[in-house]
Design an enzyme around this catalytic site. Structure first.
Site, PDB file in Angstrom:
ATOM      1  N   GLU A  90       0.507  -1.387   0.038  1.00 30.88           N
ATOM      2  CA  GLU A  90       0.390   0.077   0.012  1.00 30.88           C
ATOM      3  C   GLU A  90       0.653   1.327  -0.219  1.00 30.88           C
ATOM      4  O   GLU A  90       0.636   2.152   0.784  1.00 30.88           O
ATOM      5  CB  GLU A  90      -0.801  -0.139   1.381  1.00 30.88           C
ATOM      6  CG  GLU A  90      -1.827  -1.082   0.377  1.00 30.88           C
ATOM      7  CD  GLU A  90      -3.451  -1.350   2.609  1.00 30.88           C
ATOM      8  OE1 GLU A  90      -2.785  -0.093   3.519  1.00 30.88           O
ATOM      9  OE2 GLU A  90      -3.893  -1.962   2.291  1.00 30.88           O
ATOM     10  N   GLU A 287      -5.216  -8.659   1.245  1.00 33.97           N
ATOM     11  CA  GLU A 287      -5.589  -8.429   2.221  1.00 33.97           C
ATOM     12  C   GLU A 287      -7.019  -8.289   2.410  1.00 33.97           C
ATOM     13  O   GLU A 287      -7.534  -7.395   0.968  1.00 33.97           O
ATOM     14  CB  GLU A 287      -5.082  -6.662   2.655  1.00 33.97           C
ATOM     15  CG  GLU A 287      -4.086  -7.074   3.825  1.00 33.97           C
ATOM     16  CD  GLU A 287      -3.549  -6.098   4.735  1.00 33.97           C
ATOM     17  OE1 GLU A 287      -3.901  -5.346   4.793  1.00 33.97           O
ATOM     18  OE2 GLU A 287      -2.016  -5.406   4.144  1.00 33.97           O
TER      19      GLU A 287
END
Length: 325
Positions: A90, A287
């Site tokens: 991320e 995720e």
């Protein structure tokens, strides 16, 4: 899947490794392999050696080179047993939450710094992929991104141009650079001088062929109109040049963190990727989850809300697969 702490294995951000730190991860890898679990380390999950931060951190172009050296070091020390690696997790969060509004480390509030870091992270990714492949053959290398479906919600005054900008900064900036070898031209135009860190030829270094890509999906971005009268604070938000807000407090379904529950957006994100990126490598869902304060029963966590939540993204994933995503 786990993260390696750069400060733990190379405290100065360059030079020799901290053998004790590397040994800890080496033992972890061995333990995973003993239990037939494939280790997949992430090299950067937002923690930077303080010595590099004192020199300017990821705002400094040289840090991207130091990251490539660190990546090669890890490939050398663990690559005899670890083949699957992620460079970044991320990177949007570290760039914009850490440098545009200061909510994450290193706590900087500077839109120009955020855009610079967003570029240097991708440059570091590309250089790291090259360095690791030079160090060892047979590695499966990827990056983990967190794309977000952007939707208008609530009021009709959410600016369509802002929706385009949000999508560009959160989604296209990262995927276009990695898979198309070019930043979105409209976003470069929007950012203007804020994107001065991008040098000629940089995107060629970023767009290295990858073996896989990870997708973290949390929730849709629900765009509304301005809450302030003149938008004077817009450059202090996590999306420079964007003036609309992205609050979600009126959504009836939300996690205990206030995140809206939007499984249909998961399907949309996945269906969007293949048409836009024909060279997309295999996709892993790395995720997806929620925060839920489930009460315990007889000393055990019932986890009912999390279980119910988890069923919906799986259905969304199945819908994307059925539709050819």
């Amino acid at each position: 899947r786990f993260s390696i702490s750069w400060p733990r294995v190379q405290p100065d951000g360059q030079g020799t490794a901290n053998d004790a730190g590397v040994a800890w991860y080496s033992r972890l890898v061995d333990l995973l392999l003993e239990h037939d679990i494939v280790p997949c380390p992430t090299l950067f999950h937002w923690d930077l050696p303080s010595a590099l931060e004192e020199l300017g951190g990821m705002r400094h172009r040289d840090t991207a080179k130091r990251f490539a050296d660190y990546a090669a070091l890890m490939a050398d020390r663990l690559g005899d047993r670890v083949t699957m690696w992620s460079t970044f997790n991320e990177p949007w969060c570290y760039a914009y939450l850490g440098h545009a509004i200061g909510h994450h480390a290193p706590g900087v509030s500077d839109p120009a710094a955020a855009v610079t870091v967003a570029h240097h992270e991708l440059l570091a990714h590309g250089w790291a992929v090259q360095a690791m492949r030079s160090e060892r053959s047979g590695l499966d290398l990827g990056i983990v991104l967190n794309p977000t479906n952007v939707e208008r919600e609530g009021t009709p005054d959410a600016d369509e141009d802002d929706i385009r900008r949000l999508d560009g900064l959160k989604n296209r900036w990262w995927s276009d650079a990695v898979f198309l070898g070019a930043y979105p031209a409209d976003i470069i135009d929007d950012l203007g001088p804020l994107a001065s860190a991008v040098h000629a030829g940089d995107v060629d270094q970023i767009a290295q062929p990858l073996d896989w890509v990870g997708i973290n999906y949390d929730f849709d971005m629900l765009v509304r109109g301005l809450r302030d009268d003149d938008g004077a604070d817009r450059l202090m938000r996590p999306f420079p040049t964007v003036t609309s807000t992205t609050d979600s407090e009126t959504r009836p379904e939300h996690t205990d963190m206030g995140w809206p529950i939007t499984p249909d957006g998961f399907t949309k994100i996945l269906l969007r990727m293949h048409p836009e990126y024909p060279n997309l490598p295999p996709v892993y869902i790395t995720e997806n989850g929620c925060a839920s304060d489930d009460p315990g029963i007889d000393g055990r966590c019932a986890d009912r809300r999390r279980s119910a939540y988890g069923d919906r993204p799986r259905r969304a994933l199945r819908a994307a697969m059925a539709a050819g995503g």
